[in-house]
Design a protein around this motif. Structure first.
Motif, PDB file in Angstrom:
ATOM      1  N   ILE A   1      39.678  42.276  43.938  1.00 44.12           N
ATOM      2  CA  ILE A   1      39.172  42.519  45.294  1.00 44.12           C
ATOM      3  C   ILE A   1      38.797  43.987  45.517  1.00 44.12           C
ATOM      4  O   ILE A   1      37.705  44.264  46.030  1.00 44.12           O
ATOM      5  CB  ILE A   1      40.199  42.029  46.347  1.00 44.12           C
ATOM      6  CG1 ILE A   1      40.282  40.500  46.311  1.00 44.12           C
ATOM      7  CG2 ILE A   1      39.807  42.501  47.736  1.00 44.12           C
ATOM      8  CD1 ILE A   1      41.302  39.909  47.252  1.00 44.12           C
TER       9      ILE A   1
ATOM     10  N   ALA B   1      34.770  40.055  50.424  1.00 43.06           N
ATOM     11  CA  ALA B   1      35.823  40.379  49.464  1.00 43.06           C
ATOM     12  C   ALA B   1      37.100  40.840  50.163  1.00 43.06           C
ATOM     13  O   ALA B   1      38.200  40.404  49.810  1.00 43.06           O
ATOM     14  CB  ALA B   1      35.326  41.459  48.507  1.00 43.06           C
TER      15      ALA B   1
ATOM     16  N   GLU C   1      38.491  37.908  52.097  1.00 47.41           N
ATOM     17  CA  GLU C   1      38.573  36.708  51.266  1.00 47.41           C
ATOM     18  C   GLU C   1      37.868  35.531  51.944  1.00 47.41           C
ATOM     19  O   GLU C   1      38.366  34.408  51.999  1.00 47.41           O
ATOM     20  CB  GLU C   1      40.032  36.359  50.950  1.00 47.41           C
ATOM     21  CG  GLU C   1      40.728  37.456  50.154  1.00 47.41           C
ATOM     22  CD  GLU C   1      42.131  37.066  49.727  1.00 47.41           C
ATOM     23  OE1 GLU C   1      42.529  35.919  49.979  1.00 47.41           O
ATOM     24  OE2 GLU C   1      42.824  37.901  49.134  1.00 47.41           O
TER      25      GLU C   1
ATOM     26  N   LEU D   1      35.461  35.451  42.343  1.00 50.22           N
ATOM     27  CA  LEU D   1      36.391  35.656  43.453  1.00 50.22           C
ATOM     28  C   LEU D   1      36.502  34.399  44.319  1.00 50.22           C
ATOM     29  O   LEU D   1      37.602  34.046  44.774  1.00 50.22           O
ATOM     30  CB  LEU D   1      35.936  36.842  44.304  1.00 50.22           C
ATOM     31  CG  LEU D   1      36.854  37.227  45.473  1.00 50.22           C
ATOM     32  CD1 LEU D   1      38.276  37.506  44.981  1.00 50.22           C
ATOM     33  CD2 LEU D   1      36.304  38.438  46.213  1.00 50.22           C
TER      34      LEU D   1
ATOM     35  N   ASP E   1      38.826  32.083  42.562  1.00 53.14           N
ATOM     36  CA  ASP E   1      40.216  32.536  42.675  1.00 53.14           C
ATOM     37  C   ASP E   1      40.790  32.220  44.057  1.00 53.14           C
ATOM     38  O   ASP E   1      41.946  31.792  44.182  1.00 53.14           O
ATOM     39  CB  ASP E   1      40.302  34.039  42.419  1.00 53.14           C
ATOM     40  CG  ASP E   1      40.070  34.398  40.955  1.00 53.14           C
ATOM     41  OD1 ASP E   1      40.088  33.467  40.122  1.00 53.14           O
ATOM     42  OD2 ASP E   1      39.851  35.589  40.657  1.00 53.14           O
TER      43      ASP E   1
END
Length: 255
Positions: A3, A70, A73, A244, A247
């Motif tokens: 991140i 990012a 999230e 990302l 994840d």
């Protein structure tokens, strides 16, 4: 760890985009465009400020979506970033293939673009500076030669033209004299009244379309390297964002 890396990666284009936008808006403010929006359509040629506005806007939107996505999230913003950047990459790839496949058409369009801006040379100071830079850098004059400046109302050779610049060319067409310390902005006056052989002593007689083609051929490796570098950065950004997203989904699945 991913991140913070992504946040920095996305923040840089956001910062550059904001700078480009700021420069573009400042340039429009200086020319009075912001106080009279209708004047945007008045210019007959290309306004270079549009490059700063469009490129800056796209970079800022992409950087903002990626950076906030990012940090927070937010998979929606990260997906928007990936899709938008993927679309830009696809358009660039398509444009490159079409430019290679339709070279003659691209050459005709470039010729039309230059001549259209020659007509508007005195209408906008930014456009004027861009043309002067191109002619000086590539040692050229007009799209195909000095006579293209007949398209401009100030430089054409018609008897009805009262301008002092009649039958001349802009100073950026002039062959530079190393001995001159002060730039002579009147060096192109009346030069097209002479025969072409004599013109070569004072101005560049080659067109900018041909000189640009020659420059591309001479610097093909450098130009290709720049485009490949940009493409790799775009692919890298898409892969990071998608990684990302995966994840985040994996973590949420374990909740």
């Amino acid at each position: 760890m991913l991140i913070p890396v992504l946040s920095v990666f996305f923040f840089i284009p956001q910062l550059l985009g904001a700078a480009f936008l700021g420069i573009g808006l400042w340039a429009w403010a200086e020319k009075g465009v912001l106080s009279n929006i209708s004047s945007i359509t008045d210019l007959g040629g290309f306004d270079p400020v549009w490059l700063f506005i469009v490129v800056g806007g796209v970079m800022f939107i992409l950087g903002f979506a990626g950076c906030i996505g990012a940090l927070r999230e937010n998979t929606a913003l990260l997906k928007f970033f990936s899709v938008f950047l993927g679309l830009i990459f696809f358009l660039e790839l398509t444009a490159g293939i079409l430019a290679f496949a339709f070279k003659d058409w691209i050459k005709d369009q470039l010729n039309f673009f230059i001549n259209n801006n020659v007509k508007a040379y005195r209408d906008d100071i930014d456009l004027q500076n861009l043309i002067d830079f191109a002619q000086d850098y590539w040692s050229c004059c007009g799209a195909h030669g000095p006579n293209d400046w007949n398209l401009n109302i100030y430089f054409n050779c018609t008897e009805m033209n009262p301008s002092r610049e009649r039958c001349g060319v802009p100073f950026s067409c002039c062959v530079k004299d190393p001995a001159e310390d002060v730039l002579n902005t009147q060096c192109g006056y009346d030069v097209r009244l002479q025969v072409e052989l004599d013109q070569q002593k004072y101005i560049y007689t080659k067109g900018c379309v041909g000189q640009f083609e020659k420059w591309l051929q001479d610097n093909l490796i450098v130009v290709a390297g720049i485009f490949v570098g940009i493409a790799l950065l775009q692919i890298f950004g898409i892969c990071l964002a998608q990684n990302l997203v995966s994840d985040i989904k994996a973590v949420k699945a374990n909740w």
